[in-house]
Design a protein around this motif. Structure first.
Motif: not given
Length: 66
Positions: A11-22
């Motif tokens: 879940l942490g990776a998904l949140l960081y990944g979504a924020s980074g991609v954005m």
């Protein structure tokens, strides 16, 4: 307990990944909707996004390669 930690890491990776991609790839699209993106130059947001994407790798790879 081990499974719960994997779930939290995912879940942490998904949140960081979504924020980074954005921040890296969707900056122009999102910057019109989020006024705080004007606080820093685009290059700073890109650097922050890349750091977040590196954090995603840092969350998943060490546990996966154990």
């Amino acid at each position: 307990m081990h499974i719960a930690l994997w779930v939290l890491q995912g879940l942490g990776a998904l949140l960081y990944g979504a924020s980074g991609v954005m921040k890296v790839f969707l900056f122009d699209k999102v910057s019109g909707d989020v006024p705080s993106f004007g606080a820093l130059p685009r290059q700073a947001w890109t650097v922050l996004g890349v750091i977040e994407l590196v954090c995603v790798v840092g969350l998943i790879v060490p546990s996966a390669l154990r």
